[in-house]
Design a protein around this motif. Structure first.
Motif, short mmCIF file in Angstrom:
data_model
loop_
_atom_site.label_atom_id
_atom_site.label_comp_id
_atom_site.label_asym_id
_atom_site.label_seq_id
_atom_site.Cartn_x
_atom_site.Cartn_y
_atom_site.Cartn_z
N ARG A 86 86.93 -37.83 33.74
CA ARG A 86 85.71 -38.62 33.57
C ARG A 86 85.70 -39.80 34.54
NH1 ARG A 86 87.02 -38.49 27.98
NH2 ARG A 86 87.24 -40.74 28.08
N ILE A 87 86.85 -40.44 34.69
CA ILE A 87 86.93 -41.58 35.61
C ILE A 87 86.70 -41.12 37.04
CG2 ILE A 87 88.49 -43.32 36.60
CD1 ILE A 87 89.67 -43.56 33.73
N LEU A 88 87.34 -40.03 37.43
CA LEU A 88 87.17 -39.51 38.78
C LEU A 88 85.72 -39.13 39.04
CD1 LEU A 88 88.49 -38.76 41.44
CD2 LEU A 88 89.08 -36.55 40.47
N SER A 89 85.06 -38.49 38.07
CA SER A 89 83.67 -38.11 38.26
C SER A 89 82.77 -39.34 38.39
CB SER A 89 83.18 -37.19 37.15
OG SER A 89 83.14 -37.85 35.91
N SER A 90 83.11 -40.42 37.71
CA SER A 90 82.34 -41.67 37.86
C SER A 90 82.50 -42.22 39.26
CB SER A 90 82.80 -42.71 36.85
OG SER A 90 82.48 -42.32 35.55
N LEU A 91 83.72 -42.21 39.77
CA LEU A 91 83.95 -42.73 41.12
C LEU A 91 83.28 -41.88 42.18
CD1 LEU A 91 87.67 -43.79 40.85
CD2 LEU A 91 85.69 -45.28 41.04
N MET A 92 83.13 -40.58 41.92
CA MET A 92 82.51 -39.69 42.89
C MET A 92 80.99 -39.66 42.74
SD MET A 92 85.38 -36.69 42.73
CE MET A 92 84.55 -35.60 43.86
N GLY A 93 80.44 -40.48 41.82
CA GLY A 93 79.01 -40.60 41.68
C GLY A 93 78.37 -39.62 40.72
N VAL A 94 79.16 -38.82 40.02
CA VAL A 94 78.60 -37.87 39.07
C VAL A 94 78.15 -38.58 37.80
CG1 VAL A 94 79.11 -35.79 37.70
CG2 VAL A 94 80.02 -36.03 40.01
N ARG A 95 78.82 -39.65 37.43
CA ARG A 95 78.47 -40.45 36.27
C ARG A 95 78.20 -41.88 36.72
NH1 ARG A 95 82.87 -40.88 32.77
NH2 ARG A 95 81.55 -41.11 30.99
N ASN A 96 77.57 -42.67 35.89
CA ASN A 96 77.23 -44.03 36.31
C ASN A 96 78.39 -45.01 36.11
OD1 ASN A 96 77.15 -45.17 33.65
ND2 ASN A 96 75.13 -44.27 33.35
N ALA A 109 100.01 -49.46 28.31
CA ALA A 109 101.28 -48.92 27.84
C ALA A 109 101.33 -47.39 27.95
CB ALA A 109 101.54 -49.35 26.41
N LYS A 110 100.19 -46.74 27.75
CA LYS A 110 100.17 -45.28 27.78
C LYS A 110 99.86 -44.72 29.17
CE LYS A 110 98.94 -44.43 22.99
NZ LYS A 110 97.98 -43.84 22.09
N PHE A 111 98.91 -45.30 29.86
CA PHE A 111 98.47 -44.74 31.13
C PHE A 111 98.19 -45.84 32.14
CE2 PHE A 111 97.96 -40.64 29.37
CZ PHE A 111 97.37 -40.79 28.14
N ILE A 112 98.53 -45.58 33.36
CA ILE A 112 98.10 -46.42 34.47
C ILE A 112 97.52 -45.48 35.48
CG2 ILE A 112 98.82 -47.97 36.32
CD1 ILE A 112 101.13 -48.84 34.55
N ILE A 113 96.38 -45.85 36.01
CA ILE A 113 95.77 -44.99 37.01
C ILE A 113 95.64 -45.77 38.30
CG2 ILE A 113 93.39 -45.53 36.34
CD1 ILE A 113 92.83 -42.51 36.84
N LEU A 114 95.97 -45.17 39.36
CA LEU A 114 95.99 -45.84 40.65
C LEU A 114 95.19 -45.01 41.65
CD1 LEU A 114 97.14 -48.01 42.55
CD2 LEU A 114 99.15 -46.56 42.80
N PHE A 115 94.19 -45.61 42.23
CA PHE A 115 93.38 -44.93 43.23
C PHE A 115 93.72 -45.53 44.59
CE2 PHE A 115 90.94 -44.67 39.36
CZ PHE A 115 90.54 -43.35 39.34
N LEU A 116 94.07 -44.69 45.51
CA LEU A 116 94.37 -45.13 46.86
C LEU A 116 93.60 -44.28 47.85
CD1 LEU A 116 98.27 -45.29 46.75
CD2 LEU A 116 96.71 -47.22 46.71
N TYR A 164 95.52 -35.33 44.81
CA TYR A 164 94.89 -35.95 45.98
C TYR A 164 93.76 -35.07 46.46
CZ TYR A 164 94.11 -38.28 50.37
OH TYR A 164 93.51 -38.94 51.41
N ASP A 165 92.55 -35.60 46.39
CA ASP A 165 91.34 -34.93 46.87
C ASP A 165 91.16 -35.35 48.33
OD1 ASP A 165 88.73 -34.27 47.59
OD2 ASP A 165 87.93 -34.64 45.59
N ILE A 166 91.54 -34.49 49.25
CA ILE A 166 91.53 -34.82 50.67
C ILE A 166 90.10 -34.99 51.17
CG2 ILE A 166 92.11 -33.94 52.98
CD1 ILE A 166 94.55 -32.58 51.58
N ASP A 167 89.18 -34.14 50.73
CA ASP A 167 87.79 -34.23 51.19
C ASP A 167 87.17 -35.58 50.88
OD1 ASP A 167 87.90 -31.66 52.16
OD2 ASP A 167 86.79 -30.77 50.50
N ASN A 168 87.47 -36.14 49.70
CA ASN A 168 86.88 -37.41 49.29
C ASN A 168 87.81 -38.60 49.50
OD1 ASN A 168 84.26 -36.51 48.21
ND2 ASN A 168 85.55 -35.33 46.83
N GLY A 169 89.05 -38.36 49.92
CA GLY A 169 89.99 -39.45 50.17
C GLY A 169 90.38 -40.22 48.93
N VAL A 170 90.50 -39.50 47.78
CA VAL A 170 90.82 -40.16 46.52
C VAL A 170 92.13 -39.60 45.97
CG1 VAL A 170 90.09 -40.52 44.12
CG2 VAL A 170 88.40 -40.57 45.96
#
Length: 142
Positions: A5-15, A29-36, A125-131
């Motif tokens: 869901r987070i990835l789809s928001s960053l790619m513009g699928v969700r607001n 404590a449970k999850f850390i997400i890192l976008f580079l 790693y989504d190479i096409d979108n650089g995420v």
């Protein structure tokens, strides 16, 4: 799954409001997400992506994937993705050649560039979108 869901928001699928809600509901404590964005690992990167592994590489033509197991590494230019297992997804490009568009790294993941090192349990790693999305209990940027 929450990271899809987070990835789809960053790619513009969700607001962006949905993205804020999802990020607000994740406990550190449970999850850390890192976008580079990895500057050197892209379709226009420095040469082809090289894949190697201690336990071998399996080509599954029908699924259009390469599986690399045992200290697996994908390298392009000054950037490398390492893990216990790498799954490289490919598709034909306009010239009819196979082109890797996504790499899944599982177990003891380490991503290095000329200036950064990131470590996690898993990564996509989504190479096409650089995420790059890194997940797991052990995530850090060195």
């Amino acid at each position: 799954m929450w990271f899809k869901r987070i990835l789809s928001s960053l790619m513009g699928v969700r607001n962006s409001k949905d993205l804020e809600n999802d990020l607000g509901n994740i406990t550190i404590a449970k999850f850390i997400i890192l976008f580079l964005t990895l500057n050197g690992f892209s379709k226009q990167g420095d040469g082809p992506i090289q894949i190697e592994a201690d336990e071998g590489i399996e080509w599954q033509r029908a699924k259009q994937v390469y599986l690399a197991r045992g200290n697996a590494r994908a390298t392009q230019g000054g950037v490398s993705v390492e893990g216990d297992e790498l799954i490289a997804h490919y598709k034909p490009n306009a010239a009819g050649e196979n082109e890797i568009y996504r790499i899944n790294a599982n177990g003891n993941v380490r991503i290095t560039s000329e200036s950064e090192v990131a470590v996690s349990d898993n990564a996509v790693y989504d190479i096409d979108n650089g995420v790059l999305v890194m997940t797991g209990d052990t995530i850090r940027l060195d």
